[in-house]
Design an enzyme around this catalytic site. Structure first.
Site, mmCIF file in Angstrom:
data_model
loop_
_atom_site.group_PDB
_atom_site.id
_atom_site.type_symbol
_atom_site.label_atom_id
_atom_site.label_comp_id
_atom_site.label_asym_id
_atom_site.label_seq_id
_atom_site.Cartn_x
_atom_site.Cartn_y
_atom_site.Cartn_z
ATOM 1 N N ASP A 11 -42.347 -45.572 -20.407
ATOM 2 C CA ASP A 11 -44.091 -45.842 -20.572
ATOM 3 C C ASP A 11 -44.687 -47.365 -20.654
ATOM 4 O O ASP A 11 -43.756 -48.203 -21.244
ATOM 5 C CB ASP A 11 -44.589 -45.282 -21.742
ATOM 6 N N SER A 12 -45.629 -47.401 -20.517
ATOM 7 C CA SER A 12 -46.223 -48.887 -20.919
ATOM 8 C C SER A 12 -46.608 -49.105 -22.444
ATOM 9 O O SER A 12 -47.605 -49.153 -22.734
ATOM 10 C CB SER A 12 -47.672 -49.044 -19.862
ATOM 11 N N TYR A 43 -50.910 -50.612 -18.717
ATOM 12 C CA TYR A 43 -50.866 -50.727 -17.153
ATOM 13 C C TYR A 43 -52.314 -50.427 -16.527
ATOM 14 O O TYR A 43 -52.273 -50.600 -15.401
ATOM 15 C CB TYR A 43 -49.883 -49.574 -16.826
ATOM 16 N N GLY A 44 -53.255 -49.785 -17.296
ATOM 17 C CA GLY A 44 -54.195 -49.109 -16.636
ATOM 18 C C GLY A 44 -55.268 -50.225 -16.190
ATOM 19 O O GLY A 44 -56.217 -49.856 -15.580
ATOM 20 N N CYS A 74 -46.061 -41.990 -18.176
ATOM 21 C CA CYS A 74 -47.249 -42.731 -17.969
ATOM 22 C C CYS A 74 -48.065 -42.239 -17.028
ATOM 23 O O CYS A 74 -47.718 -42.250 -15.950
ATOM 24 C CB CYS A 74 -46.872 -44.382 -17.994
ATOM 25 N N CYS A 183 -53.756 -39.775 -20.866
ATOM 26 C CA CYS A 183 -52.852 -40.843 -20.987
ATOM 27 C C CYS A 183 -51.857 -40.620 -22.120
ATOM 28 O O CYS A 183 -52.484 -39.709 -23.266
ATOM 29 C CB CYS A 183 -53.901 -42.231 -21.441
ATOM 30 N N HIS A 185 -50.446 -42.039 -24.502
ATOM 31 C CA HIS A 185 -50.969 -42.480 -25.681
ATOM 32 C C HIS A 185 -51.986 -41.710 -26.523
ATOM 33 O O HIS A 185 -51.805 -41.611 -27.835
ATOM 34 C CB HIS A 185 -51.697 -43.990 -25.755
#
Length: 259
Positions: A11-12, A43-44, A74, A183, A185
């Site tokens: 993932d980022s 990354y978004g 991600c 997302c 996160h």
């Protein structure tokens, strides 16, 4: 046939650990390697070309460690790069998309909210999914700066609360009854989100569905780990490991590594 080779997850940053937790819960015998590309988070905000390049870099790092399957934990990387990854590498990939379908099928107000990154909301894959449910009103909101605050360990900060109120209150006013977290996160923000939105609004993320899909693909490819040997869970970050350790709740097998 079985395989004790690890499942690779990237993932980022640290958000995909929410996916790792669901995979580990469902498949406790599997070895896993997690890459947190925190150095390049989020990354978004990046271009499609940058997202593809970073996703290839992470994939190659996991393939070097002999991973048998890769979970792109991600939403932004999935919606922008999964097609290219599947074409380029000879390994099964599991992707993640915002869980629009269960929300669209379950809504009674015919209105759902989606909180996601700019990269996910602007992607072709996401927009195709939205078109499928054109009869439903979808309130989209870019979660500007949420990922960065999580990466900085500021989940319960006043700044986070203010941002969430700014993003969520218009959705509540629009009469949503489902909130889709787009997302990986964002599940770490659920306790904060619940303080802001009414109890009747259901929160959906992709974790359990991704774990089930991982199990299904492992079974289909005869790659389940059937060994009774002790398994290992390894975590690597190319940034400060303190936040990753904090979000996981343990510090063993968490390493800083340049990749």
């Amino acid at each position: 046939m079985s395989s004790n080779k690890p499942i690779g997850i990237f993932d980022s940053g640290i958000g995909g650990t929410s996916i790792w937790k669901e995979i580990h819960k469902l498949l406790p015998h599997e070895n896993t390697i997690y890459l947190a590309d925190s150095k390049n988070a989020p990354y978004g905000q990046k271009s499609k070309e940058e997202i593809i390049a970073l996703s290839c870099k992470n994939t190659e790092e996991l393939l070097k460690q002999d991973c048998k399957l890769i979970v792109v934990a991600c939403n932004t990387a999935t919606t922008n790069a999964i097609k290219e990854l599947r074409e380029k590498y000879d390994v099964p990939f599991i992707g993640i998309e915002p869980a629009i379908k269960p929300a669209a099928l379950g809504t009674e107000t015919q209105t759902i909210g989606i909180l996601a990154t700019k990269g996910t909301l602007n992607s072709e894959l996401f927009n195709k999914a939205v078109e499928t449910f054109s009869n439903i009103k979808i309130v989209e909101q870019i979660g500007h700066n949420l990922v960065q605050l999580i990466e900085d360990g500021k989940i319960e900060s006043e700044e986070m609360t203010k941002l969430l109120e700014k993003y969520l209150k218009p959705m509540v006013t629009a009469n949503i009854d489902y909130l889709v977290l787009g997302c990986t996160h964002y599940p770490y923000l659920i306790p904060q989100i619940k303080k802001i939105i009414p109890e009747h609004i259901k929160i959906i993320d992709s974790g359990v569905a991704v774990a089930k899909q991982t199990q299904k693909i492992l079974q289909k490819n005869d790659l389940l780990n059937l060994s009774d040997a002790e398994n290992t869970q390894l975590f690597y970050t190319n940034s400060d490991a303190a936040v990753l350790k904090s979000i996981l709740g343990f510090s063993e097998n968490v390493f800083e590594k340049d990749f």
